[in-house]
Design an enzyme around this catalytic site. Structure first.
Site, PDB file in Angstrom:
ATOM      1  N   HIS A 142       0.838  -1.212   0.000  1.00 33.26           N
ATOM      2  CA  HIS A 142       0.000   0.000   0.000  1.00 33.26           C
ATOM      3  C   HIS A 142       0.875   1.265   0.000  1.00 33.26           C
ATOM      4  CE1 HIS A 142      -3.572  -2.453   1.406  1.00 33.26           C
ATOM      5  NE2 HIS A 142      -2.590  -3.175   1.911  1.00 33.26           N
TER       6      HIS A 142
ATOM      7  N   SER B  92      13.758  20.853 -18.401  1.00 30.47           N
ATOM      8  CA  SER B  92      12.570  21.635 -18.703  1.00 30.47           C
ATOM      9  C   SER B  92      12.977  22.846 -19.523  1.00 30.47           C
ATOM     10  CB  SER B  92      11.916  22.072 -17.393  1.00 30.47           C
ATOM     11  OG  SER B  92      11.142  23.232 -17.579  1.00 30.47           O
TER      12      SER B  92
ATOM     13  N   LYS C 188      15.327  21.393 -13.327  1.00 32.33           N
ATOM     14  CA  LYS C 188      14.636  20.108 -13.496  1.00 32.33           C
ATOM     15  C   LYS C 188      15.511  19.042 -14.158  1.00 32.33           C
ATOM     16  CE  LYS C 188      11.119  19.019 -12.526  1.00 32.33           C
ATOM     17  NZ  LYS C 188       9.867  19.112 -13.251  1.00 32.33           N
TER      18      LYS C 188
ATOM     19  N   GLU D  38       8.826   7.286 -17.331  1.00 36.12           N
ATOM     20  CA  GLU D  38       7.483   7.829 -17.566  1.00 36.12           C
ATOM     21  C   GLU D  38       6.941   7.403 -18.923  1.00 36.12           C
ATOM     22  OE1 GLU D  38       6.829  12.129 -15.838  1.00 36.12           O
ATOM     23  OE2 GLU D  38       8.890  11.962 -16.573  1.00 36.12           O
TER      24      GLU D  38
END
Lengths: 451, 451, 451, 451
Positions: free
Chosen positions: C157, C278, C284, C291
């Site tokens: 969890h 970015s 970044k 992803e």
């Protein structure tokens, strides 16, 4: 096995197994109030048009009301051998009022009747789901107001990006839900069209007054083509799709609740009453609710795929395959409603750990963009500023400092135009407040009540 | 490998393989006119707000126009090493106008830029798809008018049910397409909202005029929350869903074209120019077009599932996963448009075999419902009438006759109330003309121009 | 437009638009080596059976080889007006060798030819995917070995649950990939069946030697029913499903890479060369690769849904809809292969921050289960032990301590049977080493090379 | 609300609504025999290893058996407030045998317990589905044998293609089902692996004998990694996929049953006992069963999508989302089993109208391929023969004749090499018998018992 409403032409009795495979009563029984309401409107219209005598209509209406009352009270004795809720109610009616009950079906078929029932049912459901959606929107606003000064990292790619207001973050979900609501309302308008009066597929040969029925049942319009009307399940699909997107939105919120309640993020504490433990690990307190909501997203997607697949390539008009729309629809309604309710209650009890969020904002170079913007305001081109700050970040990582912690000299080394005022400029709250363009995080406090 | 727009903070060069895996230029290049149009509007606004000097803006605008012209004419030399169309155009701009080009990105991020581009693109596509849908609707009306007196069996469960007008049958698809159109229009309104001005996720720190950009780009409104705006793909999903339902409708029409052009049905003949043969069987003439349209339904469903899956459980705000929306969207647009065009042209050339349809109406007891209705008008309850006719059908099947062919004596054996007038009553055209209730098959000729 | 292989019976030329809609050459051209290989085997068999003369066969074989060579070298001039790769190669053959080339298609149809080509293609792909899967498995083992003493929290969890070895965690993925490999191998056996010799659907009327062709093309068996053989796409579906599960596994691994590289977890550092930045935020460094892999999972699921939908309800035998299987298959192959390769390379460069992991193990009461087990070994029932420790955890949370930090007196307050030895018992490494049952985290070091 | 098995650490009672949202008892209760069987094996092993005393184990075993008996007989009083079947049975056990019952859970977690239960359940289901599949295969063989001399048109693109034996057509489905069976068996092997002994995720700290439990429960192997074992749902997905393909096969058969029972095809008559009528149209006899089977295909696809979506991107190890696998699995098992049973019984009662099929073979130029083959045997190249026959077909259509009905003179006009013997050559039965290559339609009679 009960007598079928279509038995005349058949020589053999239906196979018992087939009967069970074929029957929809076990799930379509929940349509009973809608079925009866529709039958009553049909009956009144038949009387108005002189197709039924007034006293016949009165008997039928009484019988239907009685059946409704009995089912409502749990006193009705269900005849499980009936094929579907429509046959069941007709049989119960004839039981109660005699042969005159057999006149009710004039000018009507189960094909248009079931479409009517589902539309009445779904119309109510859409209202409920809209209300539940608004409840959740309201909770988000309340939370935003209560926490209007809480700052946390805004993320992209799950990497800390820029400081944002918690209120701004929460209100992103307000927007998503707003779109869901808009879609539900539009779907509601397409649901609210009377199919009754299409009969089996070609329309009835009796002179029915469809507009009268539509008025009585509060429909906005009547369907324009009987063959389309009995074989149209667009409104079911549309609801399943809107629900899928709604669940997708809830799955994103749930994902964040799960992340935020980890030891690692620690941004929120979930109320005990909404968590479960482990049968083996005594320390566990698990975010079961958001996990389940996230998991149930797949369930609703599955129902959408199920009905899309079922409808593919079916010739006109009604085909039995279409019976498969109901369980998918019912389970979606139940799932979406319960997820909205449970998530809403959970959110109300969430405790936001503002200190943890504040600490997170202070680590990870979230003000780098603002430093670049600072350089731009001093005349540098944006691309050059971006590159310069990129190098400063690299330097800061190597020296294990945040940008704010670089000395003036260190800063100057990267650009001579950096001055004293950069310190205040880089304060997270200032970063937020500079973002005042409509829709930006600094515009939130002014517009907190978007509804 | 080209220089990245974000390189400053990185110590290693990007892995070549990763570069390719990561890049979207191969498919997002089709967004170039939208990207440039958006950049020009952004540039004008920056100048208006004094963030760019007028001469800077002029240079940038000239550069952008030049790039657009070159690409339009196929004279642009593509730099395949660029990551995406946004980086490519920025690089090309700097190439042409020098350092000033680097100022264009002020107050903007690729996150809001890509959303802008896709919205501009999709806005155009929706207009096209609506137009293609209307073209097909028009063809259906023309066919209905040309064949307004053609009767064919209406089917349920693919069993002959009742006689209907071919016009009525065709117009059922008119209705479906009408709903598709309605959904497209509503989706169009949700697409037509300006995301630019959301920057990376928190909004820009510059004082931009979002309303000015919205006006110039003809958007109805500006997005209300920057975190939502950069991570919202609802509008893509909505278009994929509407396209799925549209394809489902086309798959039903295609199924009927396939069925009707079989030797067994023989209701239509497809034009040679729209069929293919077999490399081995010389006699074959195959309905490839409707088959392909039917098959491509799965393709569009698949894209919907793909993007729904991708969005599930993503935390705020932008995540790279979202790049996967584009190929699904582009292929859906292309598929839907070409299916609408090809099917429309095919339909125009279809030859309806009215004689075959007429023969089909005369076999299969399609007037049985009307016979039951006849008995009801003579006073029998509907259920009894239904059962009586069921028995007559059984008798007729045993004696290999149609109902019309039963003698008076045979008829009377089933009910004394059957009289002489039943013969005319059972004429298929009469059956149709009695169905004059709005939406029924007999109501068609009056309302042929539903649009 | 080129001459069709089926033109004789047609009076009109094909509509240009239809031609394009219908054609598959743009995507099936990648089947050329398989198509030529299959044709050569067919040709040799025809010669062996005396259906072709030896010199005819020789000409055809030469022609085919020449075509293959030209395409391989990029010297072939593609005739885009051809319908598909099969027609194209036949036309090119006749161009080169004259009329004798027209004899090649004896006893064959495009229906069995395309199935053959796809099976040959997929057979190779499966081998590649298996190899890529094994490469990733190997990397996992190498990482497990290199980090065999690293401990991190095991989660359920997404809450810290119990200490586990990083090796154990990584090897969970080894197991998943092992199942994927098993399924690929089994699928490979079902792919490896020769469909050629089924002709259009009924089999050829020539006395072909299917077993000879099977041997030459290294198939394990020949298909048993020609109608099934030309309309079977199970093997495509099976590969799409196995790929979906494989991508699901990779999506889980990717999710963890994204989580672990957050500031909050900090368990790993991704190599610069595999990340992007970015365009607006200079600091970044985004985990784009995992992803994208996670996002591409939806893409493969979508292809599976697409082909499942397409096949639903198709009557025997071949229908044109089936042409839609190819793009879904090709894109799946490319997606899965590239994801496996890129993820494998990324993993090789990941830096594991063992100190961060160690710290995480020490916070969050991960040893609570072991404390309960301790009580059980001292005679308490498991349920009572679980409850006792639950209360201790609650106490510890209130006093902001970990369990290990409770004093003897504090511990005794909850149970008298807790003694001195509990301290060592609760050391994370001891907790792990007590779990020596096969499959448990403490069993890993002995069995590090599961392959 | 009942006492939870994990309550110790919690200060608030669970919210009632959450309790209901969270609970799985309403659907997982059907796992009770598997749960009890697994617990008994676990108990015996604990005793064998000395972790339980023999008399403790005896009490527990007696208690469990008693519970099983009560549930079997419907005498068990269900405590609906329990969270799941595992908690319920443990609570019932403690009720009956006292505190010793609390020792049963030693070394076990619900995470490995639920995986065990589902594997035991699914193992049985797979056996049943295989048996049902074989039943249907057997029926197909019986029908093929009974109708071994029946000829019907083989179709591609739903256009008549070539004459085939009905037996050959039916046996195509035999092949599909054979592949389904193969996949089920392989899935069965992956299901048949013992997960128990994985505990929550890290394995138990007690010295359990997993191999003993595996032997007693007849598992082939034990799982190799505890983190994988508790979070693996591949076996559920695999069953859902195999069921999807099986349903796809049944949907194709159903489509043909629907087509063949139309007035237009007329190839079969369905037994009355398996059809339903219409509530309005007295003549209707609808093929509801195959329509429902076809429609339920979407349902099973939906479940597959549901669980694939749910699993996407879940980090290790167990997450609550996984609870959503069960309803999808249970409904799939029920759907597939009932479809196989009902379709099997329906098929047994189908009446094949051989005369109708024969007539269909005689119209539609089905022997055109054979005419081309005839020309090839006389020396023409295949492409030329194809074209020649194409022209003959065109001529025959214009003159409204079949090929067989062309005069010698007419035939000669197209090719001089056509001779007397062409008449016999074109007899449909001869066309079939010439196709003797293994797998072709003429090879059937010899190989009727493929099993």
């Amino acid at each position: 096995m009960s007598k079928k409403v279509w038995g005349g032409r058949f020589e053999e009795e239906m196979d018992a197994l087939v009967d069970q495979f074929n029957a929809s009563l076990s799930f379509d029984q929940r349509l009973y109030p809608h079925d009866i309401r529709g039958s009553m409107a049909h009956c009144r219209m038949l009387a108005k048009k002189g197709i039924l005598k007034d006293e016949e209509a009165a008997k039928i209406l009484n019988g239907l009301q009685e059946i409704k009352r009995e089912i409502d009270r749990g006193e009705f004795s269900w005849d499980d051998s009936q094929e579907d809720i429509h046959s069941l109610i007709e049989a119960a009616l004839v039981d109660r009022v005699g042969e005159v009950g057999e006149k009710l079906h004039i000018g009507r078929s189960r094909n248009d009747q079931v479409s009517l029932d589902v539309r009445l049912f779904l119309r109510d459901c859409i209202k409920n789901v809209i209300q539940r959606t608004e409840d959740l929107q309201r909770t988000l606003i309340v939370l935003a107001e209560k926490n209007f000064d809480v700052v946390l990292p805004g993320y992209t790619h799950l990497q800390r990006a820029q400081p944002v207001l918690l209120a701004h973050h929460l209100l992103a979900y307000f927007e998503m839900l707003g779109r869901d609501k808009g879609r539900l309302q539009e779907c509601g308008r397409r649901v609210n069209i009377l199919p009754l009066g299409s009969a089996a597929l070609a329309g009835p040969s009796f002179d029915l007054d469809r507009h009268m029925v539509a008025r009585e049942l509060e429909f906005d319009a009547i369907s324009a083509n009987s063959m389309d009307a009995v074989s149209d399940r667009d409104f079911v699909l549309e609801f399943l799709f809107i629900s899928s997107v709604l669940m997708m939105h809830l799955s994103r919120l749930s994902e964040e609740l799960v992340l935020w309640s980890t030891q690692e993020f620690g941004f929120i504490t979930l109320p005990d009453a909404f968590c479960t433990g482990s049968s083996i690990m005594p320390q566990k307190k698990n975010p079961d609710i958001p996990e389940l909501v996230r998991g149930k997203t797949g369930r609703v997607y599955g129902h959408l795929v199920s009905v899309l697949t079922m409808m593919k390539g079916l010739p006109l008009a009604y085909n039995k395959d279409m019976q498969e729309d109901k369980e998918a629809l019912f389970d979606t309604v139940d799932t979406v409603e319960s997820c909205l309710i449970v998530l809403n209650r959970l959110l109300t009890g969430v405790c936001f750990n503002r200190e943890k969020m504040k600490q997170a904002v202070e680590r990870g170079y979230l003000v780098a963009t603002d430093l670049a913007d600072y350089l731009v305001t001093k005349g540098m081109t944006f691309r050059k500023a971006h590159e310069t700050v990129g190098k400063m970040v690299l330097y800061a990582i190597d020296h294990q400092k945040e940008l704010n912690a670089l000395s003036d000299a260190e800063m100057k080394r990267f650009s001579e135009i950096i001055e004293e005022d950069v310190r205040g400029w880089l304060e997270p709250l200032n970063c937020i407040q500079r973002r005042r363009v409509p829709g930006a995080t600094g515009s939130v406090p002014d517009g907190l009540c978007p509804g």
